[in-house]
Design an enzyme around this catalytic site. Sequence first.
Site, PDB file in Angstrom:
ATOM      1  CD  GLU A   1      -4.252   5.840   4.161  1.00  0.00           C
ATOM      2  OE1 GLU A   1      -3.084   6.386   4.153  1.00  0.00           O
ATOM      3  OE2 GLU A   1      -4.423   4.637   3.618  1.00  0.00           O
TER       4      GLU A   1
ATOM      5  CB  CYS B   1      -0.902  -0.088   1.123  1.00  0.00           C
ATOM      6  SG  CYS B   1      -0.253  -0.181   2.797  1.00  0.00           S
TER       7      CYS B   1
END
Length: 197
Positions: free
Chosen positions: A119, A70
């Site tokens: 996020e 990620c």
Amino acid sequence: MMGREEHLVELVDDGGRVLGETTVAAAHQPPGRLHRAFSVLLVDPASRVLLQQRAAVKTRFPLRWANSCCGHPLPGQSLTDAANRRIAEELGLGPVDLSEVGVYLYYAEDPATGRVEFEYDHVLRAEVPADLPIRPDPDEVADLRWVDPVAVLADLDTDPRAYAPWLGGVVNRLLHPVGVARSGAPADEAPERSGGR
């Protein structure tokens, strides 16, 4: 590691529209600022996904099991370019063919480091061969394992603290591709309150 903390990220609204930019470090300080991110799941021919245990030096959720890789695109950078950059840095792999399966919006505070994840997370998948030659960077990855994604979701119910708090939403997007999924809990009721990814 500190070099990446100074990289810029895109600040976004809850529809993914760009509002500005800040550093990775600033975006992850309490109370957190919503920013663009991506989560990659590498999928083998048996439909297993590669999980990584995050290295102990990570500033957010160290030693938790998470998706294959990620990170954050730089402002204006394409998701596939950013994701392939991180795949090379974390896993030592060349570029892979990525497709987006949805977006997952979440908020979590790391009880160990006090950092915040807030996020707008683009979930990306790539089909890879079973004999993929992975060379993980030990400063990024403590361990790797291939697992059935349905088994991951079941294990998340029994042992959630072994996993990064975003993993459930990411695996759900893989299994049920859709648009934006919200974490459900309001920011002030989110799991893993302070006490960071």
